[in-house]
Motif scaffolding. Sequence first.
Motif, PDB file in Angstrom:
ATOM      1  N   GLY A 171       0.771  -1.231   0.000  1.00 25.48           N
ATOM      2  CA  GLY A 171       0.000   0.000   0.000  1.00 25.48           C
ATOM      3  C   GLY A 171       0.801   1.279   0.000  1.00 25.48           C
ATOM      4  N   GLY A 172       2.111   1.179   0.085  1.00 22.98           N
ATOM      5  CA  GLY A 172       2.925   2.389   0.056  1.00 22.98           C
ATOM      6  C   GLY A 172       2.932   3.014  -1.332  1.00 22.98           C
ATOM      7  N   GLY A 173       3.516   4.209  -1.423  1.00 23.03           N
ATOM      8  CA  GLY A 173       3.600   4.880  -2.706  1.00 23.03           C
ATOM      9  C   GLY A 173       4.051   6.309  -2.567  1.00 23.03           C
ATOM     10  N   LEU A 174       3.979   7.032  -3.679  1.00 24.29           N
ATOM     11  CA  LEU A 174       4.350   8.447  -3.746  1.00 24.29           C
ATOM     12  C   LEU A 174       3.082   9.280  -3.850  1.00 24.29           C
ATOM     13  CD1 LEU A 174       6.325  10.818  -4.177  1.00 24.29           C
ATOM     14  CD2 LEU A 174       6.353  10.209  -6.611  1.00 24.29           C
ATOM     15  N   VAL A 175       2.889  10.186  -2.885  1.00 28.22           N
ATOM     16  CA  VAL A 175       1.704  11.039  -2.891  1.00 28.22           C
ATOM     17  C   VAL A 175       2.108  12.473  -2.574  1.00 28.22           C
ATOM     18  CG1 VAL A 175       0.134   9.174  -2.216  1.00 28.22           C
ATOM     19  CG2 VAL A 175       1.213  10.596  -0.454  1.00 28.22           C
ATOM     20  N   GLN A 176       1.199  13.396  -2.833  1.00 30.75           N
ATOM     21  CA  GLN A 176       1.432  14.792  -2.484  1.00 30.75           C
ATOM     22  C   GLN A 176       0.974  15.058  -1.049  1.00 30.75           C
ATOM     23  OE1 GLN A 176      -0.500  17.116  -5.574  1.00 30.75           O
ATOM     24  NE2 GLN A 176       1.461  17.274  -6.674  1.00 30.75           N
ATOM     25  N   ALA A 177       1.514  16.098  -0.475  1.00 24.97           N
ATOM     26  CA  ALA A 177       1.104  16.503   0.861  1.00 24.97           C
ATOM     27  C   ALA A 177      -0.406  16.724   0.909  1.00 24.97           C
ATOM     28  CB  ALA A 177       1.831  17.771   1.272  1.00 24.97           C
ATOM     29  N   GLY A 178      -1.024  16.245   1.989  1.00 23.94           N
ATOM     30  CA  GLY A 178      -2.458  16.362   2.146  1.00 23.94           C
ATOM     31  C   GLY A 178      -3.240  15.149   1.690  1.00 23.94           C
ATOM     32  N   ALA A 179      -2.579  14.265   0.962  1.00 21.04           N
ATOM     33  CA  ALA A 179      -3.250  13.071   0.441  1.00 21.04           C
ATOM     34  C   ALA A 179      -3.374  11.993   1.513  1.00 21.04           C
ATOM     35  CB  ALA A 179      -2.492  12.551  -0.769  1.00 21.04           C
ATOM     36  N   SER A 180      -4.013  10.897   1.130  1.00 17.05           N
ATOM     37  CA  SER A 180      -4.208   9.764   2.038  1.00 17.05           C
ATOM     38  C   SER A 180      -3.651   8.494   1.420  1.00 17.05           C
ATOM     39  CB  SER A 180      -5.698   9.556   2.340  1.00 17.05           C
ATOM     40  OG  SER A 180      -6.248  10.671   2.997  1.00 17.05           O
ATOM     41  N   LEU A 181      -3.253   7.577   2.276  1.00 13.09           N
ATOM     42  CA  LEU A 181      -2.841   6.242   1.866  1.00 13.09           C
ATOM     43  C   LEU A 181      -3.325   5.257   2.924  1.00 13.09           C
ATOM     44  CD1 LEU A 181       0.916   6.453   0.719  1.00 13.09           C
ATOM     45  CD2 LEU A 181      -1.041   5.818  -0.705  1.00 13.09           C
ATOM     46  N   ARG A 182      -3.573   4.020   2.505  1.00  5.61           N
ATOM     47  CA  ARG A 182      -3.877   2.971   3.460  1.00  5.61           C
ATOM     48  C   ARG A 182      -2.869   1.844   3.282  1.00  5.61           C
ATOM     49  NH1 ARG A 182      -9.080  -0.953   4.634  1.00  5.61           N
ATOM     50  NH2 ARG A 182      -8.354  -1.988   2.725  1.00  5.61           N
ATOM     51  N   LEU A 183      -2.140   1.574   4.334  1.00  2.38           N
ATOM     52  CA  LEU A 183      -1.201   0.459   4.335  1.00  2.38           C
ATOM     53  C   LEU A 183      -1.889  -0.785   4.878  1.00  2.38           C
ATOM     54  CD1 LEU A 183       2.008   2.191   5.777  1.00  2.38           C
ATOM     55  CD2 LEU A 183       1.172   2.125   3.412  1.00  2.38           C
ATOM     56  N   SER A 184      -1.502  -1.927   4.338  1.00  2.82           N
ATOM     57  CA  SER A 184      -2.011  -3.210   4.820  1.00  2.82           C
ATOM     58  C   SER A 184      -0.837  -4.097   5.203  1.00  2.82           C
ATOM     59  CB  SER A 184      -2.835  -3.903   3.735  1.00  2.82           C
ATOM     60  OG  SER A 184      -3.950  -3.134   3.359  1.00  2.82           O
ATOM     61  N   CYS A 185      -1.072  -4.957   6.167  1.00  6.85           N
ATOM     62  CA  CYS A 185      -0.069  -5.930   6.580  1.00  6.85           C
ATOM     63  C   CYS A 185      -0.775  -7.267   6.753  1.00  6.85           C
ATOM     64  CB  CYS A 185       0.600  -5.496   7.872  1.00  6.85           C
ATOM     65  SG  CYS A 185       1.712  -6.722   8.587  1.00  6.85           S
ATOM     66  N   ALA A 186      -0.478  -8.192   5.858  1.00  6.98           N
ATOM     67  CA  ALA A 186      -1.090  -9.515   5.909  1.00  6.98           C
ATOM     68  C   ALA A 186      -0.184 -10.459   6.680  1.00  6.98           C
ATOM     69  CB  ALA A 186      -1.315 -10.033   4.500  1.00  6.98           C
ATOM     70  N   ALA A 187      -0.779 -11.183   7.619  1.00  9.28           N
ATOM     71  CA  ALA A 187      -0.015 -12.088   8.482  1.00  9.28           C
ATOM     72  C   ALA A 187      -0.377 -13.539   8.202  1.00  9.28           C
ATOM     73  CB  ALA A 187      -0.291 -11.766   9.945  1.00  9.28           C
ATOM     74  N   SER A 188       0.618 -14.397   8.259  1.00 13.07           N
ATOM     75  CA  SER A 188       0.373 -15.827   8.144  1.00 13.07           C
ATOM     76  C   SER A 188       0.087 -16.395   9.526  1.00 13.07           C
ATOM     77  CB  SER A 188       1.591 -16.520   7.545  1.00 13.07           C
ATOM     78  OG  SER A 188       2.689 -16.390   8.431  1.00 13.07           O
ATOM     79  N   GLY A 189      -0.399 -17.624   9.566  1.00  8.55           N
ATOM     80  CA  GLY A 189      -0.590 -18.276  10.846  1.00  8.55           C
ATOM     81  C   GLY A 189      -2.021 -18.190  11.351  1.00  8.55           C
ATOM     82  N   ARG A 190      -2.340 -19.063  12.312  1.00 11.37           N
ATOM     83  CA  ARG A 190      -3.703 -19.151  12.808  1.00 11.37           C
ATOM     84  C   ARG A 190      -3.894 -18.463  14.142  1.00 11.37           C
ATOM     85  NH1 ARG A 190      -4.545 -25.500  12.630  1.00 11.37           N
ATOM     86  NH2 ARG A 190      -2.406 -25.378  13.406  1.00 11.37           N
ATOM     87  N   THR A 191      -2.847 -17.806  14.637  1.00  9.29           N
ATOM     88  CA  THR A 191      -2.933 -17.192  15.959  1.00  9.29           C
ATOM     89  C   THR A 191      -2.787 -15.681  15.901  1.00  9.29           C
ATOM     90  OG1 THR A 191      -0.555 -17.527  16.279  1.00  9.29           O
ATOM     91  CG2 THR A 191      -2.044 -19.257  17.085  1.00  9.29           C
ATOM     92  N   PHE A 192      -3.163 -15.102  14.782  1.00  8.18           N
ATOM     93  CA  PHE A 192      -2.991 -13.667  14.562  1.00  8.18           C
ATOM     94  C   PHE A 192      -3.623 -12.851  15.675  1.00  8.18           C
ATOM     95  CE2 PHE A 192      -2.380  -9.804  12.329  1.00  8.18           C
ATOM     96  CZ  PHE A 192      -3.564  -9.077  12.378  1.00  8.18           C
ATOM     97  N   SER A 193      -4.795 -13.244  16.133  1.00 10.92           N
ATOM     98  CA  SER A 193      -5.512 -12.446  17.128  1.00 10.92           C
ATOM     99  C   SER A 193      -4.781 -12.374  18.463  1.00 10.92           C
ATOM    100  CB  SER A 193      -6.920 -13.004  17.339  1.00 10.92           C
ATOM    101  OG  SER A 193      -6.863 -14.309  17.892  1.00 10.92           O
ATOM    102  N   THR A 194      -3.834 -13.267  18.686  1.00 15.29           N
ATOM    103  CA  THR A 194      -3.121 -13.289  19.963  1.00 15.29           C
ATOM    104  C   THR A 194      -1.917 -12.360  19.992  1.00 15.29           C
ATOM    105  OG1 THR A 194      -1.599 -15.074  19.368  1.00 15.29           O
ATOM    106  CG2 THR A 194      -3.755 -15.718  20.237  1.00 15.29           C
ATOM    107  N   TYR A 195      -1.621 -11.723  18.857  1.00 17.92           N
ATOM    108  CA  TYR A 195      -0.459 -10.842  18.773  1.00 17.92           C
ATOM    109  C   TYR A 195      -0.852  -9.376  18.885  1.00 17.92           C
ATOM    110  CZ  TYR A 195       2.374 -14.763  17.180  1.00 17.92           C
ATOM    111  OH  TYR A 195       3.045 -15.953  17.097  1.00 17.92           O
ATOM    112  N   ALA A 196      -0.078  -8.632  19.648  1.00 19.93           N
ATOM    113  CA  ALA A 196      -0.168  -7.180  19.586  1.00 19.93           C
ATOM    114  C   ALA A 196       0.476  -6.741  18.274  1.00 19.93           C
ATOM    115  CB  ALA A 196       0.574  -6.560  20.760  1.00 19.93           C
ATOM    116  N   MET A 197      -0.145  -5.832  17.573  1.00 23.35           N
ATOM    117  CA  MET A 197       0.346  -5.397  16.270  1.00 23.35           C
ATOM    118  C   MET A 197       0.661  -3.910  16.277  1.00 23.35           C
ATOM    119  SD  MET A 197       0.298  -8.188  14.539  1.00 23.35           S
ATOM    120  CE  MET A 197       0.718  -7.497  12.943  1.00 23.35           C
ATOM    121  N   SER A 198       1.679  -3.554  15.534  1.00 24.90           N
ATOM    122  CA  SER A 198       2.062  -2.147  15.470  1.00 24.90           C
ATOM    123  C   SER A 198       2.604  -1.788  14.097  1.00 24.90           C
ATOM    124  CB  SER A 198       3.144  -1.832  16.506  1.00 24.90           C
ATOM    125  OG  SER A 198       2.607  -1.744  17.789  1.00 24.90           O
ATOM    126  N   TRP A 199       2.685  -0.498  13.873  1.00 30.52           N
ATOM    127  CA  TRP A 199       3.393   0.076  12.734  1.00 30.52           C
ATOM    128  C   TRP A 199       4.520   0.940  13.280  1.00 30.52           C
ATOM    129  CZ3 TRP A 199       2.565  -1.173   7.703  1.00 30.52           C
ATOM    130  CH2 TRP A 199       1.353  -1.817   7.391  1.00 30.52           C
TER     131      TRP A 199
END
Length: 125
Positions: free
Chosen positions: A8-36
């Motif tokens: 989801g990264g890219g080059l944008v102008q000031a004032g614009a919006s972007l949405r980053l995504s992070c896809a995780a493998s595994g069946r225990t995703f909900s048990t992890y604290a997540m951060s950027w």
Amino acid sequence: QVQLVESGGGLVQAGASLRLSCAASGRTFSTYAMSWFRQAPGKEREFVAAIIAWGRTDTYYADSVKGRFTISRDNVKNTVYLQMNSLKPEDTAVYYCAAGVGGGPYYYTSQYNYWGQGTQVTVSS
């Protein structure tokens, strides 16, 4: 073991919006604290936003992004998001997704067990 893949990264102008995504493998995703985190050239990796584990929605932000960025997670899709609005040139960095064992929130890189490869966000003035 958890594998994280950002997108989801890219080059944008000031004032614009972007949405980053992070896809995780595994069946225990909900048990992890997540951060950027982000790292600008010549600077240390810094905390941006966190969301805790176990189905709760508590979120935490660095002062520099509070009110502009929103972190969220979908435990069915094993994905965490970072919605970035009103982007500024100083937001330019490589953005990394991180997963930490336990509930969180965690603010330091040493508290995280797994990292993605990063996605570049560049904001032009």
